[in-house]
Design a protein around this motif. Sequence first.
Motif, short mmCIF file in Angstrom:
data_model
loop_
_atom_site.label_atom_id
_atom_site.label_comp_id
_atom_site.label_asym_id
_atom_site.label_seq_id
_atom_site.Cartn_x
_atom_site.Cartn_y
_atom_site.Cartn_z
N TRP A 112 0.82 -1.22 0.00
CA TRP A 112 0.00 0.00 0.00
C TRP A 112 0.85 1.25 0.00
N GLY A 113 2.13 1.08 0.20
CA GLY A 113 2.99 2.24 0.19
C GLY A 113 4.41 1.81 0.50
N SER A 140 -0.91 -1.91 -9.04
CA SER A 140 0.42 -2.31 -8.59
C SER A 140 1.20 -3.00 -9.70
N TYR A 167 2.37 2.28 -5.78
CA TYR A 167 2.44 3.53 -5.01
C TYR A 167 3.45 4.52 -5.58
N PHE A 227 1.05 6.63 -1.19
CA PHE A 227 -0.21 5.96 -0.85
C PHE A 227 -1.37 6.65 -1.57
N LEU A 274 -1.37 5.73 -5.21
CA LEU A 274 -1.97 4.40 -5.41
C LEU A 274 -3.48 4.50 -5.31
#
Lengths: 348, 170
Positions: free
Chosen positions: A103-104, A264, A270, A290, A293
Amino acid sequence: MTLLAIEWAFIIEKILLISGVLTLSLVVAMYSTWGERKVAAWIQDRRGPNRAGPIGLLQPLADGGKLFFKEEIIPHLSNKFLFILGPSLAMLVACMTSAVIPWGDVLTIGGHTFSLQVADINIGVLYIFGVVSLGVYGIMLGGWASNNKFSLLAAIRAASQIISYELAFGLSLIALLMLTGSLSLKDIVEQQRHGWWNVVYQPLGFLIFLICAFAECNRTPFDLPEAENELNGGYHLEYSSMKLGFYLFAEYINMFISSALMASLYFGGYSFPGMDSLGLDQNIVTLLGFFALFLKIIFFLFLFMWVRWTIPRFRYDQLMRLGWNVLIPLAIVNMLVTGALVLWRQGA
Amino acid sequence: MQALTNRAKPVDRSPLTFWERIYLPAILKGMFITFKHIFQRKATVNYPEQTRPFSPVFRGLHILNRDEEGRERCTACGLCAVSCPAEAITMEAAERKPGEEHLYREEKYAARYEINMLRCIFCGFCEEACPKDAIYLTETFAPSNYQRKGFIYGKDDLLIPEQQLPAPKA
């Protein structure tokens, strides 16, 4: 706890992260139902939900309340355990995939480095395939346990659709994995951070992946599993109340996760252009990443809805023909061409 | 066979070309069309806050009119009831007593005046038949009700309140 030498910070971090990711998926899925109606309304020149809260933002809560208070019916002579297991499994599987999505980048708080990924396992892509194929069980169990032959037929229809498209899904990814040389999603994202996004190298692969993702999520034009108008209503025909809600909700979580996956794998996750030349603090860059994303995910969610309100459904034989006669050969050709190019570049 | 009109269009049965067969250009075109609609004017009206203006010939709920001094115009002649094709109007006449001149315009008035809104077809014949300009169809909808007897509108539902100036329709 010195025996096991478990670092408590690690456990707390993971628990926090897992709850965070779960909450995020649930909230996004909730607001996808709102977004779906808003997008539908805009496309059809309407206004959409605007009664519950400002611009209808409380609509998902109202829907949830409604679903909870509806009468719950478990059909007589159905297998109660399996009947309850079906929607639970669908929901569980939908939530499980989020574990391997990065997620980051890393956050540094008080000397500790936290990765914004629940589990950076080096077989991340395989894990996703394993979990996604479990999703079929939720559908099959729902159709079987209902003790209704139409539900069963619909479940078989849904299962065969999902299995058929999973082949092209996997084949389209193999071409990507040849380029990246890694199954870890974190690695794939990091590679795109320093180079071009994978969609530049794999446009056909992305297209196949996108189409298969639509089919896997049972989204229009591949929503035959729940084609309530022209078929009988689908594997969840006998479900009512929150169990039906779980099935429908799992679809939205799946949408969210596959959007995250597409972002991704093919759109740099991200990372965003110029990420490393900002000269900002690492934590701020991570947060910006983040949000990058998230923007990508929202775009894909919008794409799902946009397509849904544009294209009509396929006929079932057309759907099967597209899967087996078009997408799988195309994915194989894409794989072969990619393989040849990779070999050629290595030789040169 | 000779065509009846000149609007007939021949069906194109030529096989699909390659670009048509891969569907994607057509899908993208369709998506472009739906995307344009997001920015178009909404066809819907935010109903309770905003109401759509009715045309001047709209026939909605009835109203019993008063004259310039606030007296009821209706003299219970019964012409509206006679002209009503749905037989929705019933009334009982009564005689004006001395001292009631400020209430009723003529010597006879309607003691009871009822319109059954379930029967009414909003044809407007009562409005046309009335010799005293007493009954008009307004531009309001018939509201909903839970009980059938709630749809029988008496004088208290139909008469415009006394404070309001009688506003006959143009």
